[in-house]
Design an enzyme around this catalytic site. Structure first.
Site, PDB file in Angstrom:
ATOM      1  N   SER C 178       0.909  -0.923  -0.132  1.00  0.00           N
ATOM      2  CA  SER C 178       0.040  -0.009  -0.033  1.00  0.00           C
ATOM      3  C   SER C 178       0.739   1.382  -0.050  1.00  0.00           C
ATOM      4  CB  SER C 178      -0.917   0.279   1.260  1.00  0.00           C
ATOM      5  OG  SER C 178      -1.729  -0.976   1.376  1.00  0.00           O
ATOM      6  N   HIS C 311     -13.000   5.162  19.365  1.00  0.00           N
ATOM      7  CA  HIS C 311     -13.304   3.908  19.162  1.00  0.00           C
ATOM      8  C   HIS C 311     -13.078   3.024  20.634  1.00  0.00           C
ATOM      9  CE1 HIS C 311     -13.284   3.426  14.810  1.00  0.00           C
ATOM     10  NE2 HIS C 311     -12.393   4.546  14.732  1.00  0.00           N
ATOM     11  N   ARG C 458     -21.772  -7.793  18.999  1.00  0.00           N
ATOM     12  CA  ARG C 458     -20.950  -8.158  17.743  1.00  0.00           C
ATOM     13  C   ARG C 458     -20.225  -9.423  17.787  1.00  0.00           C
ATOM     14  NH1 ARG C 458     -16.714  -3.593  16.040  1.00  0.00           N
ATOM     15  NH2 ARG C 458     -16.187  -4.946  14.459  1.00  0.00           N
TER      16      ARG C 458
END
Lengths: 181, 590, 549
Positions: C178, C311, C458
């Site tokens: 990347s 987060h 989750r």
């Protein structure tokens, strides 16, 4: 592609590669930066790991702080670990010593490190320990039990909002790591 | 309709709760939630329904604040959304080529752009104010009425009521645990509160400010009960705190919300809020239970066998093999064994008190565990006696004295380490004067017994490590009348070493090499007349230090004193070589 | 309109074979190619393959969650699936997809003959393949693939079996790939623009990519550092994240999200760019507020560096930290809102046609706004303490990734496929694909909001029966969505092989030349369809476009 473009590209790539290396380093620099941040903000209630000087403070006899002491063992650390005093009321500026008791349940040497943690985290910087078993690793001979004192003071400049301080110690088994070293 | 449903639920609760039936008999309301008897008139749990759409309002001031905040922002979003979407869809509908609309070519308007930057900013400020208020309120943990320490484990929760001697583990209920196995074939709709019920719920009084302190013992966990309005991470080595104050009685269910490994989905949380008086009753009973130690409640047969399987795997399988076939010549097979298929009391007696290489498990396992493992051996491993023994009987065989309960603070309580937690009769203490009184208690209990054995199974090897005798054997009594301190330093005479070596031998070697050093051929060689023991002393020392095959290395586990002593014992009591080594020499080798 | 493209470009297009060699023959062409179009194709094909691989994992997850109880997989494997699905989709599908678009389009959009560093371009693609293969190999290792979630939080991740070092090295390879791609894009945009292509005349896609590339250069090394620390903690007795040695597991989360939050924008900014490119063309109207779009993009990128701990509201930060990260996060709503308003204003009073790329773009604006709203709700720290790590979060980020990033990758596919292949795709099948996707994606993800609010965490393979119905609906949506994507595969293959038989014109879309660029014409639409192997070997001279007021 003409030469000047090649040079321009090479220059830009050099700069960007330096940025990449710099950011890789920055990732690691975050480790000490985080500690600095923890000290400043009391993030996560990290505590000092070196002894403080026993400097006399002016005792604030009006205020009373409730100190709660907790003990935990991480995973299967084969110790019995408890505090002799679970709760005590103190005045800021006063020195106190509390004893913790730990015992090796096995017939092998156990090396363990106690990790302190405060809640609320910000009080850590108002809590000075002059003596603590958490400053270094503790070695337990087979079956050995220890009474380990912890001497501390809550500095009188503790903000008024705080009435209860919880201090937790968790013993982590470091035997494997210390045997290898 | 609702009543029928409740009745139905009650019936299921009754059927699936067979394990707690014993306790339910003493429960006036006949409503058990795990181990907790709900008081008479306790409110029925509201059915969450299967099409819940919104956040719960919860049962605390904080959860109401959070709910209101949530609704405020939701409505702001809905309004803004309506504005944007109506403009967009109006445009999509009307400003189309097929409708003959010709595109205007405007492409900027500074005023409009400034306005629609400022409006969101103003809206955000209006959101930030109530949000900040709620946040500050949540953060204020001071002045609490009680504190509960919550520790996350893979995959259970540990609760400790600070200052109240209440301490327990809370695991997924058995009914849920059976149903959640891959292809269990159990209809999950038939399991009450599937995956949201536990064996030991947390009980709290209503309208009290309860502070919860969180930590974890292995990996990260997160403690969430939606009706309390927040969740908090549990981090190994660190503590976090939060508080709650429940406004009315009820049962509130939650789950771990930080991925913590394979059974992350299977460590729920159940909080029961009760009136103070009811809470006090529960707390008193719980403290009593803690004092009495492990539950002596009867378990159903299948549960005994199931529990016993785990205990067998941990404590017995190393020698008797996982399938009960044993190791012929060394460890007898349990399959079709006359002992295991014979009188159950006789078998229990043997397990409790040991025999030869078989250690006495009476002091190592709790009554319930012993009952389970005995029942297991009789109904598994190729045996099918169909009978069972309950913890109560075992307890009476143990002399009625409650098996030493482990309620120590900081005791990690994990089942896997239970066998290692039992007190030993001899301890070395570096700070004798400061020795806390509590620590003496288990010692006293243990010294009442003539003989305490403590056997550990380390890795896949079998080596009994500790066996201490307080009663001096005739041999040692004859050899030396002088009582020596175990920690004596300096030069030791052969007699002293041999005397001390006997107890070290009993403690460390006898289970395999047998009393008198006769061994158990072919697995464990005899020491009497052994080539090694009668051979070069240095070679023997080397082998004992490093181990060989099944023989563990004792270099790290024995002190130099003990090592020299047992060396002298094997060479001069079991054999007669006449040579020995001083502890200082051994120390140098170690 | 008074845009001009240099004339000498045109005769060149047909004579490039005279003095410049074409592609190598056979398979070797694809292995050794340094041509930006070939590498772009490789990236796009790879991303599409990974999209199906990651999608299959998602279907395993949705199949297990179809009803309560465990029917198909063990919990550990389920966790591996959630982890691998995320890593494959993020690093294998979405990021390479946009890198592929960048490779194909950026040189053609700015009038450059190729990427600035063509050989590095080839290398970064093959490193990506190696990285993903290494990652995939962990599925077959003792102890299974990593199962600690894509965030790889310690101490849990340190319990991974044999796979841990392989996963870490795979992240290194993906990171290097990347970073090389990003450096290449920055060098291309900075040094290779045609005369007259000033920064503020660049198409929005180019703008968003240059900002994305800077984000990549800044944060991928930080992630590489974090996983390296995991590796040394596991194997070399360091204790960066181990409390026993004075470390702190929460530190990892700080480092990870310092990378992770910009990473989220790395996936969404090029999405914005594609939308800002497509919407004006089909509205036949210039992009509204071009410069505010550029500034908003830059603002979002800047904010992404200072909001990471939103987060982590539940880890127990001091109150000042919680409040700071809450306020900073709320700020992101402003530039994002500006973007949505600008897109709406671009459509306003346009002359719209609704071909497949435009349909996907409209769905993107609407559904991304929805994801943005839930994002705003989550920025409110006290409420986030309820939402955190529930299906509400899962719904939020899937709304910002699937009907946003993935939809816009597909919109880009429909938009540029005729340019790339010279063939028109089958519009009927395209529309069918759109409607199936747009409807099923909502059946798939919208109920997950309800599940999260009702209390479903989750990353769980099994749940209480109260969650059963919405999960079943979600799974049904998931299967329809998954199967619908085969239509896209069909269209891509069909178009490459000739499609409807209608040959694409140079401009392809009515108005693409005029509105498909930024402050100048959409340069790629002045080239033939398909474009020759080498384009703009001599730079065109571009002049600003003057719109009526």
């Amino acid at each position: 592609m003409d030469e000047s473009l090649k040079q321009k590209n090479a220059r830009l790539v050099q700069i960007l590669v330096l940025v990449v290396i710099g950011m890789f380093g920055f990732g690691f620099a975050l480790v000490p930066l985080y500690d600095v941040l923890c000290d400043l903000t009391g993030l996560n209630g990290k505590a000092e790991t070196v002894a403080a000087e026993e400097t006399p403070y002016k005792v604030d006899m009006v205020r009373e702080i409730n100190i709660e002491l907790l003990t935990s063992l991480n995973e299967a650390t084969p110790l019995i670990f408890r505090t002799e005093t679970k709760q005590l009321k103190i005045h800021p500026g006063e020195y106190h010593t509390v004893n913790f008791y730990a015992e090796n349940k096995t017939d092998k040497v156990v090396v363990a490190q106690a990790i302190p943690s405060f809640s609320p985290g910000v009080v850590a910087k108002y809590f000075n320990k002059v003596e603590c078993f958490c400053f270094k690793q503790q070695t337990f001979k087979p079956g050995e039990s220890k009474v380990m004192p912890m001497r501390f003071v809550v500095k009188p400049d503790l903000p008024k909002d705080f009435k209860t301080i919880t201090l937790s110690y968790t013993f982590f088994d470091n035997t494997k790591a210390s045997v290898q070293n | 309709m609702k009543k029928t449903k409740q009745l139905f639920t009650g019936l299921i609760l009754f059927l699936s709760g067979l394990g707690t039936l014993q306790a339910a008999e003493n429960c006036p309301s006949n409503r058990m939630e795990g181990s907790v008897c709900l008081p008479n008139g306790f409110p029925m749990e509201a059915d969450p329904g299967r099409y819940a759409l919104n956040l719960t309002q919860g049962q605390t001031q904080i959860s109401h604040d959070v709910y209101n905040l949530h609704m405020l922002i939701l409505w702001i979003c809905v309004l803004v959304g309506l504005g944007v979407f109506s403009a967009m869809f109006y445009s999509i509908y009307h400003h189309r080529k097929s409708k003959g609309h010709v595109a205007k070519q405007f492409h900027e308007n500074t005023l409009v752009e400034i306005i629609w930057t400022i409006i969101p900013a103003v809206i955000l400020v209006s959101m930030a104010i109530p949000a900040t208020k709620t946040m500050l309120e949540m953060d204020d943990v001071q002045d609490s009425d009680m504190t509960i320490k919550v520790t996350g484990w893979q995959w259970k929760w540990e609760y400790e009521y600070l200052g109240h001697d209440i301490h327990f583990f809370s695991k997924l209920s058995d009914a849920s645990n059976q149903a959640r196995q891959l292809n269990s074939g159990i209809d999950t709709t038939e399991v009450p509160n599937y995956l949201l019920s536990v064996d030991e719920p947390v009980v709290v009084p209503v309208n009290k400010k309860i502070r919860l302190v969180f930590t974890a013992a292995d990996v990260l966990h997160s403690w969430w009960v939606p009706e309390l309005g927040w969740k908090k991470d549990a981090i190994p080595g660190f503590i976090n705190e939060a508080w709650t104050s429940v406004s009315k009685p009820g049962v509130f269910r939650g789950q771990c919300t930080e991925l913590c490994g394979k059974d992350h989905a299977f460590m729920p949380i159940v909080v029961i809020a009760m009136e103070q008086a009811d809470y006090d009753v529960w707390a008193k009973a719980k403290v009593e239970e803690m004092k009495q130690g492990a539950s002596l409640a009867d378990e159903p047969h299948d549960q005994l066998v199931k529990n016993g399987g785990e205990i067998y795997a941990k404590n017995c399988a190393t020698c008797h093999m996982p399938d009960g076939a044993g190791i012929p010549g060394a460890f007898p097979a349990l399959t079709n064994s006359p002992v295991v298929t014979g009188d159950i009391k006789a078998q229990a007696n043997l397990i409790l008190n040991g025999k030869n290489a078989m250690p006495a498990f009476g002091k190592q396992l709790q009554a319930a565990e012993l009952a389970a493992v005995i029942t297991y051996t009789r109904n598994a491993l190729g045996n099918s006696k169909g009978d069972e023994i309950q913890a109560k009987e075992i307890n009476s065989m143990l002399g009625g004295a409650a098996a030493a309960p482990q309620t120590e603070l900081g005791n990690n309580g994990a089942a896997k380490s239970k066998s290692a937690e039992k007190p030993n009769s001899v301890k070395k203490t570096t700070a004798p004067e400061d020795k806390p009184k509590k620590a003496d208690k288990p010692k006293l209990a243990a010294s009442q017994a003539d003989e305490v054995e403590n056997v550990q199974f380390a890795s896949d090897k079998f080596y009994p490590q500790k066996k201490v005798t307080d009663k001096p054997s005739p041999v040692t009594a004859n050899t030396s009348k002088k009582a020596e301190s175990a920690d004596a330093k300096g030069e030791a005479t052969l007699a002293e070493l041999v005397k001390k070596g006997e107890s070290v031998y009993q403690e460390n070697c006898q289970s395999c090499h047998q009393p008198g050093g006769i061994g158990m051929p072919p697995v464990f060689p005899a020491l009497k007349g052994s080539a090694v023991v009668t051979g070069k002393i240095d070679a023997q020392v080397d082998m004992m230090l490093k181990g060989k095959g099944m023989m563990p290395g004792f270099g790290k586990t024995l002190s130099a004193d003990d090592f020299a002593a047992v060396l002298a014992f094997t060479r001069n009591k079991l054999n007669a070589t006449g040579d020995f080594k001083q502890p200082s020499e051994i120390g140098a080798l170690q | 309109m008074s845009a001009v493209v240099a004339e000498h470009d045109k005769h060149h297009d047909h004579s490039h074979d005279d003095h410049d060699h074409g592609p190598a023959k056979g398979i070797l062409r694809w292995i050794i190619t340094t041509n930006h179009k070939d590498i772009g194709t490789l990236y796009l094909v790879f991303a599409l393959v990974m999209f199906f691989v990651g999608g299959t994992m998602a279907l395993v997850i949705r199949a297990e969650l179809f009803e309560p109880g465990l029917q198909f997989v063990e919990p550990q494997f389920f966790n591996s699936m959630t982890t691998m699905h995320a890593l494959v989709m993020v690093f294998g599908a979405v990021m390479p997809g946009f890198v592929g678009l960048a490779n194909w389009m950026i040189p053609m959009m700015i009038g450059a003959p190729d990427m600035a560093l063509p050989r590095m371009n080839n290398m970064s693609f093959w490193m990506l393949v190696a990285g993903i293969l290494l990652l995939a190999s962990t599925l077959f290792m003792e102890g299974g693939a990593p199962a600690s979630g894509w965030t790889l939080y310690p101490p849990l991740v340190l319990q991974t079996g044999k796979a841990l070092p392989f996963a870490v090295f795979s992240v290194h390879l993906l990171g290097i790939s990347s970073i090389m791609g990003a450096i290449n894009i920055i060098a291309t945009i900075f040094n290779m623009r045609a005369p007259g292509m000033t920064l503020m005349r660049m198409p929005m896609f180019v703008w968003t990519w240059v900002i994305t590339a800077f984000l990549l250069v800044a944060v991928m090394p930080v992630f590489a550092g974090a996983v390296t620390m995991l590796l040394t903690d596991k194997f070399f007795e360091t204790s960066f994240f181990d409390a026993a040695g004075g470390g702190d597991p929460v530190l990892y989360q700080h480092i990870f999200w310092f990378f992770g939050h910009p990473e989220v924008y790395i996936m969404i900014l090029p999405t914005f760019g594609v939308a800002s490119t497509i919407i004006p063309v089909f509205a036949r109207k210039p992009l509204f507020g071009y410069s505010s779009m550029v500034y908003a993009t830059a603002a979002i990128a800047f904010l992404s560096f200072i909001v990471w701990a939103h987060h982590m509201f539940t880890v127990g930060m001091p109150i000042v930290g919680e409040l700071y990260f809450m306020y900073a996060t709320m700020l992101i709503a402003i530039p994002t809102a500006v973007k949505v308003f600008n897109w709406t204003a671009t459509m306003w009073k346009g002359s719209m046609t609704l071909e497949t790329p435009m349909l996907f773009s409209i769905a993107f604006v609407a559904l991304f706004t929805l994801g943005g709203f839930t994002g705003l709700m989550m920025s409110i720290a006290p409420s986030d303490l309820q939402y955190h790590d529930t299906y509400f979060i899962v719904a939020h980020f899937h709304y910002t990734l699937v009907p946003a990033s993935v939809f816009m990758l597909m919109a880009a596919g429909y938009y540029w496929l005729p340019k790339w292949t010279g063939n028109m795709y089958n519009e009927k099948v395209g529309q069918l694909h759109f409607w199936l996707s747009a409807i099923s994606v909502n059946i798939l993800f919208f109920p997950q909001h309800f599940l999260g609010l009702a209390g479903m965490p989750r990353r769980i393979p099994d749940y209480n029966v109260q969650f059963a119905d919405w999960n079943m609906i979600s799974s049904i949506g998931g299967f329809i969505f998954g199967i619908s994507q085969l239509l896209f595969l069909y269209i891509v293959i069909d178009t490459i092989r000739g499609g409807t038989g209608i040959k694409a014109t140079n401009e392809v879309w009515d108005g693409a030349v005029q509105y498909g660029g930024g402050g100048t014409v959409g340069l790629e639409w002045t080239l033939p369809s398909p474009p020759p192997y080498h384009t703009f070997t001599e730079a065109p001279v571009v002049v600003p476009i003057e719109y009526e007021h």
